[in-house]
Scaffold this motif. Structure first.
Motif, PDB file in Angstrom:
ATOM      1  N   PRO A 103       0.828  -1.223   0.000  1.00  0.00           N
ATOM      2  CA  PRO A 103       0.000   0.000   0.000  1.00  0.00           C
ATOM      3  C   PRO A 103       0.853   1.259   0.000  1.00  0.00           C
ATOM      4  CG  PRO A 103       0.088  -0.933   2.202  1.00  0.00           C
ATOM      5  CD  PRO A 103       0.772  -1.929   1.302  1.00  0.00           C
ATOM      6  N   LYS A 104       0.313   2.323  -0.559  1.00  0.00           N
ATOM      7  CA  LYS A 104       1.023   3.606  -0.601  1.00  0.00           C
ATOM      8  C   LYS A 104       1.034   4.276   0.764  1.00  0.00           C
ATOM      9  CE  LYS A 104      -0.392   4.477  -5.418  1.00  0.00           C
ATOM     10  NZ  LYS A 104      -1.305   3.321  -5.549  1.00  0.00           N
ATOM     11  N   ASN A 105      -0.030   4.055   1.540  1.00  0.00           N
ATOM     12  CA  ASN A 105      -0.177   4.696   2.845  1.00  0.00           C
ATOM     13  C   ASN A 105      -1.250   3.947   3.638  1.00  0.00           C
ATOM     14  OD1 ASN A 105      -2.698   5.663   1.739  1.00  0.00           O
ATOM     15  ND2 ASN A 105      -1.539   7.327   0.776  1.00  0.00           N
ATOM     16  N   LYS A 106      -1.574   4.467   4.829  1.00  0.00           N
ATOM     17  CA  LYS A 106      -2.570   3.801   5.672  1.00  0.00           C
ATOM     18  C   LYS A 106      -3.942   3.760   5.019  1.00  0.00           C
ATOM     19  CE  LYS A 106      -0.685   4.364  10.335  1.00  0.00           C
ATOM     20  NZ  LYS A 106      -0.974   4.865  11.709  1.00  0.00           N
ATOM     21  N   GLU A 107      -4.317   4.847   4.345  1.00  0.00           N
ATOM     22  CA  GLU A 107      -5.625   4.902   3.701  1.00  0.00           C
ATOM     23  C   GLU A 107      -5.741   3.836   2.610  1.00  0.00           C
ATOM     24  OE1 GLU A 107      -3.698   7.563   4.336  1.00  0.00           O
ATOM     25  OE2 GLU A 107      -4.923   8.291   6.031  1.00  0.00           O
ATOM     26  N   ASP A 108      -4.651   3.672   1.858  1.00  0.00           N
ATOM     27  CA  ASP A 108      -4.627   2.657   0.804  1.00  0.00           C
ATOM     28  C   ASP A 108      -4.722   1.262   1.413  1.00  0.00           C
ATOM     29  OD1 ASP A 108      -4.434   1.642  -1.766  1.00  0.00           O
ATOM     30  OD2 ASP A 108      -2.252   1.597  -1.747  1.00  0.00           O
ATOM     31  N   ALA A 109      -4.045   1.046   2.549  1.00  0.00           N
ATOM     32  CA  ALA A 109      -4.101  -0.255   3.226  1.00  0.00           C
ATOM     33  C   ALA A 109      -5.519  -0.570   3.693  1.00  0.00           C
ATOM     34  CB  ALA A 109      -3.137  -0.272   4.406  1.00  0.00           C
ATOM     35  N   THR A 151     -14.935  -2.794  10.924  1.00  0.00           N
ATOM     36  CA  THR A 151     -14.165  -1.585  10.608  1.00  0.00           C
ATOM     37  C   THR A 151     -13.117  -1.328  11.677  1.00  0.00           C
ATOM     38  OG1 THR A 151     -16.071  -0.627   9.465  1.00  0.00           O
ATOM     39  CG2 THR A 151     -14.346   0.891  10.187  1.00  0.00           C
ATOM     40  N   GLU A 152     -13.477  -1.564  12.936  1.00  0.00           N
ATOM     41  CA  GLU A 152     -12.552  -1.333  14.046  1.00  0.00           C
ATOM     42  C   GLU A 152     -11.357  -2.287  13.981  1.00  0.00           C
ATOM     43  OE1 GLU A 152     -16.390   0.366  14.879  1.00  0.00           O
ATOM     44  OE2 GLU A 152     -15.845  -1.698  14.364  1.00  0.00           O
ATOM     45  N   GLN A 153     -11.608  -3.533  13.607  1.00  0.00           N
ATOM     46  CA  GLN A 153     -10.519  -4.499  13.500  1.00  0.00           C
ATOM     47  C   GLN A 153      -9.528  -4.104  12.407  1.00  0.00           C
ATOM     48  OE1 GLN A 153     -13.120  -7.959  13.034  1.00  0.00           O
ATOM     49  NE2 GLN A 153     -12.207  -8.883  14.858  1.00  0.00           N
ATOM     50  N   ILE A 154     -10.064  -3.678  11.276  1.00  0.00           N
ATOM     51  CA  ILE A 154      -9.198  -3.268  10.166  1.00  0.00           C
ATOM     52  C   ILE A 154      -8.382  -2.040  10.554  1.00  0.00           C
ATOM     53  CG2 ILE A 154      -9.201  -2.296   7.829  1.00  0.00           C
ATOM     54  CD1 ILE A 154     -11.552  -4.172   7.198  1.00  0.00           C
ATOM     55  N   GLN A 155      -9.030  -1.048  11.160  1.00  0.00           N
ATOM     56  CA  GLN A 155      -8.331   0.167  11.554  1.00  0.00           C
ATOM     57  C   GLN A 155      -7.238  -0.142  12.582  1.00  0.00           C
ATOM     58  OE1 GLN A 155      -8.948   3.607  10.424  1.00  0.00           O
ATOM     59  NE2 GLN A 155      -6.878   3.557  11.290  1.00  0.00           N
ATOM     60  N   ALA A 156      -7.552  -0.989  13.551  1.00  0.00           N
ATOM     61  CA  ALA A 156      -6.581  -1.332  14.591  1.00  0.00           C
ATOM     62  C   ALA A 156      -5.379  -2.046  13.983  1.00  0.00           C
ATOM     63  CB  ALA A 156      -7.233  -2.192  15.662  1.00  0.00           C
ATOM     64  N   TYR A 157      -5.631  -2.917  13.010  1.00  0.00           N
ATOM     65  CA  TYR A 157      -4.523  -3.629  12.369  1.00  0.00           C
ATOM     66  C   TYR A 157      -3.639  -2.668  11.589  1.00  0.00           C
ATOM     67  CZ  TYR A 157      -1.922  -6.820   9.388  1.00  0.00           C
ATOM     68  OH  TYR A 157      -0.910  -7.477   8.724  1.00  0.00           O
ATOM     69  N   VAL A 158      -4.257  -1.779  10.834  1.00  0.00           N
ATOM     70  CA  VAL A 158      -3.478  -0.812  10.059  1.00  0.00           C
ATOM     71  C   VAL A 158      -2.675   0.094  10.983  1.00  0.00           C
ATOM     72  CG1 VAL A 158      -3.632   1.149   8.481  1.00  0.00           C
ATOM     73  CG2 VAL A 158      -5.024  -0.894   8.066  1.00  0.00           C
ATOM     74  N   GLU A 162       2.001  -2.736  10.544  1.00  0.00           N
ATOM     75  CA  GLU A 162       2.442  -3.965   9.881  1.00  0.00           C
ATOM     76  C   GLU A 162       2.075  -4.046   8.401  1.00  0.00           C
ATOM     77  OE1 GLU A 162       2.384  -8.013  11.856  1.00  0.00           O
ATOM     78  OE2 GLU A 162       0.771  -8.313  10.384  1.00  0.00           O
ATOM     79  N   PRO A 163       0.881  -3.584   7.988  1.00  0.00           N
ATOM     80  CA  PRO A 163       0.491  -3.759   6.583  1.00  0.00           C
ATOM     81  C   PRO A 163       1.281  -2.906   5.589  1.00  0.00           C
ATOM     82  CG  PRO A 163      -1.430  -3.355   7.986  1.00  0.00           C
ATOM     83  CD  PRO A 163      -0.220  -3.023   8.786  1.00  0.00           C
ATOM     84  N   LEU A 164       1.995  -1.911   6.061  1.00  0.00           N
ATOM     85  CA  LEU A 164       2.525  -0.901   5.151  1.00  0.00           C
ATOM     86  C   LEU A 164       3.662  -1.385   4.257  1.00  0.00           C
ATOM     87  CD1 LEU A 164       2.349   2.237   7.461  1.00  0.00           C
ATOM     88  CD2 LEU A 164       0.683   1.385   5.797  1.00  0.00           C
ATOM     89  N   ASP A 165       4.298  -2.504   4.595  1.00  0.00           N
ATOM     90  CA  ASP A 165       5.341  -3.032   3.709  1.00  0.00           C
ATOM     91  C   ASP A 165       5.011  -4.436   3.237  1.00  0.00           C
ATOM     92  OD1 ASP A 165       5.739  -4.399   6.076  1.00  0.00           O
ATOM     93  OD2 ASP A 165       7.929  -4.373   5.924  1.00  0.00           O
ATOM     94  N   LYS A 166       3.705  -4.744   3.211  1.00  0.00           N
ATOM     95  CA  LYS A 166       3.274  -6.084   2.820  1.00  0.00           C
ATOM     96  C   LYS A 166       2.380  -6.033   1.577  1.00  0.00           C
ATOM     97  CE  LYS A 166       4.812  -8.014   6.751  1.00  0.00           C
ATOM     98  NZ  LYS A 166       5.288  -6.818   7.455  1.00  0.00           N
ATOM     99  N   ALA A 167       2.628  -6.957   0.658  1.00  0.00           N
ATOM    100  CA  ALA A 167       1.737  -7.091  -0.488  1.00  0.00           C
ATOM    101  C   ALA A 167       0.336  -7.425   0.000  1.00  0.00           C
ATOM    102  CB  ALA A 167       2.238  -8.191  -1.423  1.00  0.00           C
ATOM    103  N   GLY A 168      -0.654  -6.746  -0.546  1.00  0.00           N
ATOM    104  CA  GLY A 168      -2.021  -6.983  -0.123  1.00  0.00           C
ATOM    105  C   GLY A 168      -2.361  -6.387   1.224  1.00  0.00           C
ATOM    106  N   SER A 169      -1.418  -5.672   1.820  1.00  0.00           N
ATOM    107  CA  SER A 169      -1.626  -4.957   3.099  1.00  0.00           C
ATOM    108  C   SER A 169      -1.813  -5.883   4.290  1.00  0.00           C
ATOM    109  CB  SER A 169      -2.817  -3.992   2.990  1.00  0.00           C
ATOM    110  OG  SER A 169      -2.603  -3.043   1.968  1.00  0.00           O
ATOM    111  N   TYR A 170      -1.259  -7.099   4.215  1.00  0.00           N
ATOM    112  CA  TYR A 170      -1.301  -7.948   5.402  1.00  0.00           C
ATOM    113  C   TYR A 170      -0.109  -8.905   5.422  1.00  0.00           C
ATOM    114  CZ  TYR A 170      -3.119 -11.921   2.619  1.00  0.00           C
ATOM    115  OH  TYR A 170      -3.289 -12.930   1.705  1.00  0.00           O
TER     116      TYR A 170
END
Length: 210
Positions: A103-109, A151-158, A162-170
């Motif tokens: 992802p380019k950033n948190k919003e993209d993730a 939505t809360e789970q996704i936001q907390a993970y982002v 961790e997702p920011l340097d992973k393909a597919g954001s995870y």
């Protein structure tokens, strides 16, 4: 590959990546490797290829060739030995015909994870190996079923970063494992390096090219 580990480790083996995950996997299976991050721009367009497999294989190959050429040039200057084996890999996530890289950033993730939410994505890892003058390429794919996330789970993970340097954001090997209900295929393909297929291919190349 175990019967030939010592023979392989007598060679200079280079991983064309700065990924600590890939290097750790190679160390776990007994290979002594050095990391050399590729400077290949990774600007290939998936639309120019007939399949996602071709795309990740070509990206992996270009990483290998860039590192090989750079190390060969350095060897000419400082007298170091050239790399005997160079390994490169590229991992991408696909869903409904679309491919997702880092992802380019948190919003993209967040956007990517919302698309993957509750669905089965496919992780493609392409590998290229330059063994002497011989080049071998292959791709492994694994299906990853996401659980139904809030939505809360996704936001907390982002927010963990961790997702920011992973393909597919995870990243399935760490906190991201809590997002995944099940997989169908090679777990290590999702991490970024299909260990069984790599070991099989290195063994085959050694027997053919020694």
């Amino acid at each position: 590959m175990l019967p030939i580990i010592s023979q392989l480790n007598s060679k200079r083996i280079v991983l064309a990546s700065s990924s600590p995950r890939r290097k750790e996997l190679l160390k776990i299976i007994g290979l002594n490797v050095e990391s050399c991050a590729s400077t290949f721009e990774e600007n290939l367009d998936p639309k120019d290829f007939n399949s996602f497999s071709e795309f990740v294989e070509e990206t992996a190959l270009q990483k290998v060739l860039e590192v090989t050429n750079r190390l060969d040039a350095e060897a000419e200057i400082d007298g170091k030995s050239k790399a005997d084996i160079v390994i490169g890999a590229d991992t991408m996530v696909a869903l409904n015909g679309e491919m997702y890289g880092k992802p380019k950033n948190k919003e993209d993730a967040i956007e990517t994870l919302n698309k993957l939410n509750g669905k089965t994505n496919v992780v493609f890892t392409g590998v290229a190996i330059k063994y002497g003058d011989h080049i071998e390429k292959f791709t492994e794919s694994t299906e990853v079923q996401f659980g139904k996330l809030t939505t809360e789970q996704i936001q907390a993970y982002v927010d963990t970063g961790e997702p920011l340097d992973k393909a597919g954001s995870y990243g399935i090997q760490h906190i991201g494992s809590t997002l995944v209900e099940r997989i169908n295929g090679d777990f290590f393909t999702v991490i970024g390096l299909p260990v069984y297929r790599l070991s099989f291919t290195l063994h085959k190349l050694y027997k053919e090219l020694k």
